[in-house]
Design an enzyme around this catalytic site. Structure first.
Site, PDB file in Angstrom:
ATOM      1  N   ASP A   1      -0.717  43.971  47.072  1.00 53.68           N
ATOM      2  CA  ASP A   1       0.343  43.406  47.546  1.00 53.68           C
ATOM      3  C   ASP A   1       0.387  42.069  47.741  1.00 53.68           C
ATOM      4  O   ASP A   1       1.387  41.305  48.172  1.00 53.68           O
ATOM      5  CB  ASP A   1       1.040  44.155  49.096  1.00 53.68           C
ATOM      6  CG  ASP A   1       1.313  45.516  48.686  1.00 53.68           C
ATOM      7  OD1 ASP A   1       1.570  45.849  47.432  1.00 53.68           O
ATOM      8  OD2 ASP A   1       1.509  46.300  49.800  1.00 53.68           O
TER       9      ASP A   1
ATOM     10  N   LYS B   1       7.449  43.428  54.437  1.00 55.41           N
ATOM     11  CA  LYS B   1       8.214  43.898  53.135  1.00 55.41           C
ATOM     12  C   LYS B   1       8.892  45.484  53.251  1.00 55.41           C
ATOM     13  O   LYS B   1       8.083  46.192  53.830  1.00 55.41           O
ATOM     14  CB  LYS B   1       7.590  43.824  51.980  1.00 55.41           C
ATOM     15  CG  LYS B   1       6.071  44.454  51.715  1.00 55.41           C
ATOM     16  CD  LYS B   1       6.197  45.841  51.139  1.00 55.41           C
ATOM     17  CE  LYS B   1       4.885  46.705  51.329  1.00 55.41           C
ATOM     18  NZ  LYS B   1       4.885  48.022  51.190  1.00 55.41           N
TER      19      LYS B   1
HETATM   20  O1  C5P Z   1      -4.796  46.884  46.566  1.00 58.61           O
HETATM   21  P1  C5P Z   1      -5.136  47.685  47.870  1.00 58.61           P
HETATM   22  O2  C5P Z   1      -6.262  47.136  48.499  1.00 58.61           O
HETATM   23  O3  C5P Z   1      -3.796  47.263  48.820  1.00 58.61           O
HETATM   24  O4  C5P Z   1      -5.221  49.229  47.620  1.00 58.61           O
HETATM   25  C1  C5P Z   1      -5.423  49.974  48.807  1.00 58.61           C
HETATM   26  C2  C5P Z   1      -5.706  51.374  47.891  1.00 58.61           C
HETATM   27  O5  C5P Z   1      -4.648  52.074  47.548  1.00 58.61           O
HETATM   28  C3  C5P Z   1      -6.639  51.450  46.644  1.00 58.61           C
HETATM   29  O6  C5P Z   1      -8.107  51.391  47.098  1.00 58.61           O
HETATM   30  C4  C5P Z   1      -6.322  52.577  45.934  1.00 58.61           C
HETATM   31  O7  C5P Z   1      -6.983  53.604  46.364  1.00 58.61           O
HETATM   32  C5  C5P Z   1      -4.734  52.743  46.138  1.00 58.61           C
HETATM   33  N1  C5P Z   1      -3.944  52.029  45.261  1.00 58.61           N
HETATM   34  C6  C5P Z   1      -3.600  52.754  44.092  1.00 58.61           C
HETATM   35  N2  C5P Z   1      -2.862  51.946  42.990  1.00 58.61           N
HETATM   36  C7  C5P Z   1      -2.305  50.905  43.473  1.00 58.61           C
HETATM   37  C8  C5P Z   1      -2.439  50.175  44.796  1.00 58.61           C
HETATM   38  C9  C5P Z   1      -3.231  50.844  45.656  1.00 58.61           C
HETATM   39  O8  C5P Z   1      -4.415  53.909  43.704  1.00 58.61           O
HETATM   40  N3  C5P Z   1      -1.365  50.537  42.442  1.00 58.61           N
END
Ligand code: C5P
Length: 291
Positions: A131, A7
């Site tokens: 995601d 994406k």
């Molecule tokens: O959700 P995901 O595991 O992909 O997110 C990775 C990191 O990115 C999270 O641990 C967080 O620190 C940050 N993040 C965030 N806000 C979001 C998505 C991700 O702070 N909406």
């Protein structure tokens, strides 16, 4: 075999910080035809083999975690051998790990004859990463919350050029560097959602990423890749997600290929891609089609 698409984020707005440590965001996510290949075979345990040395093959791997999470949620005992042919660059802002996890959920939903509707897979998907729910569907979507609340958007297919500098960026680190001055109110995302049906020039004029400034401070290659895309004729250019990949919007696929040829140089990896209006994860015959 499953093909699972990358994406780009046509917008990414950070609205504020949440009590759970995540950030509240508004983003237009768009699937593009740069895809990993995944095979799933019955096995006693959970195993993963990958073509990429950059992908961990232990419990940190999101595809393996997806299989473990679905097995647990469904109360099953069997395993699966996951074969991962990695083409989407790792930690690139292109959602590759999340795409693989979504493909494993959709593939195992069939292989294990679960027949769960997407709404039920959503909870497992969101527990794996913000995601992942997007990739259960694909096309273009407005994503809110921490990115896991997904509403489909109708759009036209676009020609893009992706440029990756061959080094990774940590999503958690980029979010950690944000300051409240970089927050915005979702206006850019709503405008882009409206532009999506109106063709490449309108989309290019509405691109916005509230994390690009902070990532550009860490990685000076990001503004250089953006400038190179614009100098080569792109209508607009933007960093995708938390970077470091930058994409340019072209008038046509033919022009995207010309831009790609101009921008490709030693340390940058480039692709001319089309956006997908349909699913991100597709079942295909072995060996069929490239891309
Ligand atoms: O959700 P995901 O595991 O992909 O997110 C990775 C990191 O990115 C999270 O641990 C967080 O620190 C940050 N993040 C965030 N806000 C979001 C998505 C991700 O702070 N909406």
């Amino acid at each position: 075999m499953l093909r699972t698409a990358a994406k780009v984020n046509l917008t990414l707005e950070v609205l504020g910080k949440r009590a759970d440590g995540y950030h509240e965001i508004a983003t237009v996510m768009q699937a593009v035809d740069l895809s990993d290949r995944i095979t799933l075979d019955d096995a006693d345990d959970l195993e993963l083999r990958s073509t990429s040395v950059e992908v961990p093959t232990d419990g940190r791997n999101l595809a393996l975690r997806a299989a473990a999470a679905l097995r647990e949620a469904a109360g099953l005992g069997q395993g699966v051998r996951i074969g991962l042919d990695k083409r989407i660059p790792v930690a690139a802002g292109l959602g590759g790990g999340s795409a693989d996890a979504a493909a494993v959920l959709l593939g195992l939903n069939r292989l294990w004859s679960l027949r769960w509707p997407l709404e039920r897979l959503d909870d497992v998907a969101a527990s794996l990463g913000s995601d992942v729910p997007f990739f259960l569907r694909g096309g273009a979507a407005l994503a809110t919350g921490r990115g896991e609340k997904v509403e489909p958007l109708q759009g036209r297919s676009l020609a893009l050029v992706l440029v990756n500098p061959r080094f990774p960026a940590s999503t958690a680190e980029m979010y950690g560097r944000l300051t409240p001055a970089m927050y915005s109110d979702g206006t850019a995302t709503r405008a882009l959602a409206r532009s999506l049906r109106r063709g490449p020039a309108r989309v290019a004029a509405s691109l916005y990423n509230g994390m690009e400034a902070v990532a550009s401070g860490v990685f000076p290659q990001i503004p250089r890749m953006r400038a190179a895309l614009l100098a080569a004729g792109a209508l607009g250019a933007l960093m995708s997600g938390s970077g470091p990949t930058v994409f340019g919007v072209a008038r046509s696929h033919e022009q995207a290929r010309q831009i790609r040829a101009r921008v490709a140089r030693g340390s940058w990896e480039c692709w001319a891609v089309r956006t997908l209006t349909g699913p991100a994860v597709r079942l295909v015959a072995n060996g069929a089609r490239r891309g």
